[in-house]
Design a protein around this motif. Structure first.
Motif, PDB file in Angstrom:
ATOM      1  N   PHE A 171       0.830  -1.202   0.000  1.00  0.00           N
ATOM      2  CA  PHE A 171       0.000   0.000   0.000  1.00  0.00           C
ATOM      3  C   PHE A 171       0.865   1.253   0.000  1.00  0.00           C
ATOM      4  N   GLU A 225      -2.833   5.116   1.413  1.00  0.00           N
ATOM      5  CA  GLU A 225      -3.725   3.976   1.633  1.00  0.00           C
ATOM      6  C   GLU A 225      -3.534   3.395   3.028  1.00  0.00           C
ATOM      7  N   LYS A 259      -5.446   5.472   5.337  1.00  0.00           N
ATOM      8  CA  LYS A 259      -6.877   5.150   5.298  1.00  0.00           C
ATOM      9  C   LYS A 259      -7.176   3.931   6.172  1.00  0.00           C
ATOM     10  N   PHE A 277      -8.957  -5.069   1.176  1.00  0.00           N
ATOM     11  CA  PHE A 277      -8.655  -3.714   0.728  1.00  0.00           C
ATOM     12  C   PHE A 277      -7.688  -3.753  -0.450  1.00  0.00           C
ATOM     13  N   ALA A 278      -6.703  -4.639  -0.395  1.00  0.00           N
ATOM     14  CA  ALA A 278      -5.738  -4.770  -1.490  1.00  0.00           C
ATOM     15  C   ALA A 278      -6.403  -5.304  -2.755  1.00  0.00           C
ATOM     16  N   GLN A 279      -7.297  -6.272  -2.598  1.00  0.00           N
ATOM     17  CA  GLN A 279      -7.958  -6.847  -3.763  1.00  0.00           C
ATOM     18  C   GLN A 279      -8.920  -5.858  -4.407  1.00  0.00           C
ATOM     19  N   VAL A 280      -9.628  -5.084  -3.593  1.00  0.00           N
ATOM     20  CA  VAL A 280     -10.550  -4.087  -4.140  1.00  0.00           C
ATOM     21  C   VAL A 280      -9.781  -3.011  -4.904  1.00  0.00           C
ATOM     22  N   ASN A 281      -8.616  -2.625  -4.394  1.00  0.00           N
ATOM     23  CA  ASN A 281      -7.804  -1.596  -5.046  1.00  0.00           C
ATOM     24  C   ASN A 281      -6.863  -2.162  -6.111  1.00  0.00           C
ATOM     25  N   LYS A 282      -6.996  -3.462  -6.389  1.00  0.00           N
ATOM     26  CA  LYS A 282      -6.210  -4.143  -7.425  1.00  0.00           C
ATOM     27  C   LYS A 282      -4.706  -3.937  -7.230  1.00  0.00           C
ATOM     28  N   LYS A 283      -4.253  -4.205  -6.014  1.00  0.00           N
ATOM     29  CA  LYS A 283      -2.845  -4.078  -5.670  1.00  0.00           C
ATOM     30  C   LYS A 283      -2.122  -5.389  -5.954  1.00  0.00           C
TER      31      LYS A 283
END
Length: 180
Positions: A73, A77, A80, A107-113
């Protein structure tokens, strides 16, 4: 037998020292070995950063720590996530470490990290990531096992009850001073 990661201590590199040494090499034609000795920086570290600089074709040398390369992140992020933990705590919904690690994965998957494979196979963020995150935010956060708060206790903690308590406490203190 492999050596443990906890036992291997490395000397921290000051970014200003690396930058000054790099400037000497790039602009004053010093050798990498000379500049590394002058600023007490590892020769291989300086050479690696100079190689990265030459590949980037930037005019100004900029030091980037290696640990920032694999960070999941960005600092914004992470802030957040830290704010979410604070808000959850304020509304009496504390998260356990495991719940927070699951939240970090979501959170990482939603933000495509880009995330490590172990996070996906385990279904949560890694322990090392968690401890490093808490280290970076140790002044503002501390996760503990949440304790249940009764509804009556959380609803009775309001402005009127607190002010009533303060008034009675000040009266009691003045009465106690009178006795002395």
């Amino acid at each position: 037998m492999p050596r443990s990661k906890k036992g291997a201590k490395r000397v921290k590199v000051e970014s200003t020292d690396v930058e000054r040494a790099a400037v000497l090499v790039l602009k004053n034609s010093w050798s990498i070995r000379q500049a590394a000795l002058e600023f007490k920086v590892s020769k291989s570290t300086l050479a690696r950063h100079l190689k990265i600089h030459k590949a980037s074709e930037n005019e100004e040398f900029q030091y980037n720590a290696r640990c920032d390369i694999n960070r999941v992140f960005s600092p914004e992020e992470e802030e957040k996530l830290a704010n979410y933990l604070k808000q959850a705590s304020q509304i009496h919904y504390g998260l356990t470490r495991k719940q927070f690690r699951i939240l970090a994965l979501d959170f990482a998957q939603v933000n495509k990290k880009k995330i490590p494979e172990s996070w996906i196979t385990n279904g949560l963020a890694g322990k090392n990531w968690y401890y490093e995150f808490m280290n970076r935010h140790k002044d503002a956060l501390s996760l503990r096992k949440p304790q249940a708060t009764s509804l009556s206790r959380s609803t009775s903690f309001n402005r009127h009850n607190v002010s009533t308590f303060d008034e009675s406490a000040s009266l009691w203190a003045s009465w106690f001073i009178f006795l002395i």
